[in-house]
Design a protein around this motif. Structure first.
Motif, PDB file in Angstrom:
ATOM      1  N   ARG A 123       0.816  -1.219   0.000  1.00 51.73           N
ATOM      2  CA  ARG A 123       0.000   0.000   0.000  1.00 51.73           C
ATOM      3  C   ARG A 123       0.847   1.264   0.000  1.00 51.73           C
ATOM      4  O   ARG A 123       0.451   2.278  -0.580  1.00 51.73           O
ATOM      5  N   ASN A 124       2.019   1.226   0.633  1.00 56.15           N
ATOM      6  CA  ASN A 124       2.878   2.409   0.638  1.00 56.15           C
ATOM      7  C   ASN A 124       3.474   2.669  -0.741  1.00 56.15           C
ATOM      8  O   ASN A 124       3.660   3.823  -1.132  1.00 56.15           O
ATOM      9  N   THR A 125       3.762   1.617  -1.474  1.00 56.80           N
ATOM     10  CA  THR A 125       4.254   1.767  -2.843  1.00 56.80           C
ATOM     11  C   THR A 125       3.194   2.433  -3.705  1.00 56.80           C
ATOM     12  O   THR A 125       3.486   3.352  -4.475  1.00 56.80           O
ATOM     13  N   ALA A 126       1.959   1.979  -3.565  1.00 53.31           N
ATOM     14  CA  ALA A 126       0.848   2.568  -4.322  1.00 53.31           C
ATOM     15  C   ALA A 126       0.656   4.027  -3.928  1.00 53.31           C
ATOM     16  O   ALA A 126       0.440   4.884  -4.794  1.00 53.31           O
ATOM     17  N   ALA A 127       0.743   4.322  -2.639  1.00 55.35           N
ATOM     18  CA  ALA A 127       0.564   5.700  -2.168  1.00 55.35           C
ATOM     19  C   ALA A 127       1.646   6.602  -2.745  1.00 55.35           C
ATOM     20  O   ALA A 127       1.375   7.741  -3.162  1.00 55.35           O
ATOM     21  N   ARG A 128       2.868   6.104  -2.790  1.00 53.33           N
ATOM     22  CA  ARG A 128       3.977   6.881  -3.344  1.00 53.33           C
ATOM     23  C   ARG A 128       3.765   7.171  -4.829  1.00 53.33           C
ATOM     24  O   ARG A 128       3.953   8.297  -5.291  1.00 53.33           O
ATOM     25  N   LYS A 129       3.327   6.159  -5.568  1.00 59.15           N
ATOM     26  CA  LYS A 129       3.097   6.344  -7.005  1.00 59.15           C
ATOM     27  C   LYS A 129       1.921   7.280  -7.259  1.00 59.15           C
ATOM     28  O   LYS A 129       1.957   8.123  -8.160  1.00 59.15           O
ATOM     29  N   LYS A 130       0.857   7.154  -6.453  1.00 60.68           N
ATOM     30  CA  LYS A 130      -0.311   8.026  -6.610  1.00 60.68           C
ATOM     31  C   LYS A 130       0.059   9.472  -6.290  1.00 60.68           C
ATOM     32  O   LYS A 130      -0.378  10.401  -6.980  1.00 60.68           O
ATOM     33  N   SER A 131       0.889   9.657  -5.288  1.00 59.56           N
ATOM     34  CA  SER A 131       1.323  11.002  -4.914  1.00 59.56           C
ATOM     35  C   SER A 131       2.141  11.640  -6.038  1.00 59.56           C
ATOM     36  O   SER A 131       1.955  12.822  -6.364  1.00 59.56           O
ATOM     37  N   ALA A 132       3.014  10.869  -6.629  1.00 55.37           N
ATOM     38  CA  ALA A 132       3.842  11.389  -7.736  1.00 55.37           C
ATOM     39  C   ALA A 132       2.963  11.768  -8.930  1.00 55.37           C
ATOM     40  O   ALA A 132       3.188  12.806  -9.570  1.00 55.37           O
ATOM     41  N   LEU A 133       1.961  10.940  -9.227  1.00 54.41           N
ATOM     42  CA  LEU A 133       1.047  11.251 -10.331  1.00 54.41           C
ATOM     43  C   LEU A 133       0.245  12.514 -10.036  1.00 54.41           C
ATOM     44  O   LEU A 133       0.039  13.354 -10.922  1.00 54.41           O
ATOM     45  N   ALA A 134      -0.193  12.659  -8.798  1.00 52.35           N
ATOM     46  CA  ALA A 134      -0.961  13.852  -8.415  1.00 52.35           C
ATOM     47  C   ALA A 134      -0.093  15.101  -8.520  1.00 52.35           C
ATOM     48  O   ALA A 134      -0.571  16.168  -8.955  1.00 52.35           O
ATOM     49  N   ARG A 135       1.171  14.998  -8.133  1.00 50.24           N
ATOM     50  CA  ARG A 135       2.090  16.137  -8.244  1.00 50.24           C
ATOM     51  C   ARG A 135       2.258  16.556  -9.700  1.00 50.24           C
ATOM     52  O   ARG A 135       2.244  17.745 -10.025  1.00 50.24           O
ATOM     53  N   ARG A 136       2.416  15.576 -10.567  1.00 54.51           N
ATOM     54  CA  ARG A 136       2.548  15.876 -12.008  1.00 54.51           C
ATOM     55  C   ARG A 136       1.291  16.538 -12.539  1.00 54.51           C
ATOM     56  O   ARG A 136       1.346  17.463 -13.351  1.00 54.51           O
ATOM     57  N   LEU A 137       0.138  16.045 -12.099  1.00 55.81           N
ATOM     58  CA  LEU A 137      -1.146  16.588 -12.552  1.00 55.81           C
ATOM     59  C   LEU A 137      -1.283  18.047 -12.108  1.00 55.81           C
ATOM     60  O   LEU A 137      -1.677  18.912 -12.892  1.00 55.81           O
ATOM     61  N   ARG A 138      -0.934  18.338 -10.851  1.00 58.01           N
ATOM     62  CA  ARG A 138      -1.016  19.717 -10.364  1.00 58.01           C
ATOM     63  C   ARG A 138      -0.023  20.629 -11.055  1.00 58.01           C
ATOM     64  O   ARG A 138      -0.313  21.792 -11.323  1.00 58.01           O
ATOM     65  N   ALA A 139       1.155  20.096 -11.368  1.00 60.75           N
ATOM     66  CA  ALA A 139       2.173  20.915 -12.047  1.00 60.75           C
ATOM     67  C   ALA A 139       1.730  21.309 -13.441  1.00 60.75           C
ATOM     68  O   ALA A 139       2.038  22.416 -13.916  1.00 60.75           O
ATOM     69  N   GLN A 140       0.987  20.442 -14.122  1.00 58.01           N
ATOM     70  CA  GLN A 140       0.532  20.745 -15.474  1.00 58.01           C
ATOM     71  C   GLN A 140      -0.673  21.670 -15.473  1.00 58.01           C
ATOM     72  O   GLN A 140      -0.932  22.377 -16.435  1.00 58.01           O
ATOM     73  N   ALA A 141      -1.413  21.696 -14.363  1.00 63.53           N
ATOM     74  CA  ALA A 141      -2.636  22.516 -14.309  1.00 63.53           C
ATOM     75  C   ALA A 141      -2.320  23.999 -14.157  1.00 63.53           C
ATOM     76  O   ALA A 141      -1.265  24.450 -13.930  1.00 63.53           O
TER      77      ALA A 141
END
Length: 83
Positions: free
Chosen positions: A65-83
Motif C-alpha cells: 500500500r505504501n508503494t501505491a501511495a507513493r506512485k499516486k502522490s507522484a502522479l498527483a504532483r505531475r497533474l497539479r504541475a501541469q494545471a
C-alpha cells in the motif's frame, strides 16, 4: 522438485498466483506509464485510471500500500504541475 503431496499443491498454487500477479502488475505499469505520457485534455482521466489500477493491485495484495501511495502522490504532483 516437490516430493510431498502438500509441496506439490503449494507449487501449483504459487504458479497460479504468479501468473495472476503478473497480469495485475502489468496493468498497473501500463496505466502509470500512460498517465505519465499523457498530455492535454486526457491527463486527468489517465491519472484517475492509474490510481484505480494501483488501488486494485493493493486490494489483491500484489503491491504494498505504501508503494501505491507513493506512485499516486507522484502522479498527483505531475497533474497539479501541469494545471
Amino acid at each position: 522438485m516437490a516430493n510431498t503431496k502438500s509441496a506439490m499443491k503449494r507449487m501449483r498454487q504459487s504458479e497460479a498466483r504468479r501468473i495472476r500477479n503478473r497480469t495485475v502488475r502489468s496493468r498497473v505499469r501500463t496505466a502509470v506509464k500512460a498517465a505519465r505520457a499523457s498530455e492535454g485534455t486526457g491527463v486527468r482521466a489517465a491519472v484517475l485510471d492509474a490510481i484505480r489500477a494501483l488501488d486494485k493491485a493493493v486490494t489483491k495484495g500484489v503491491i504494498h500500500r505504501n508503494t501505491a501511495a507513493r506512485k499516486k502522490s507522484a502522479l498527483a504532483r505531475r497533474l497539479r504541475a501541469q494545471a
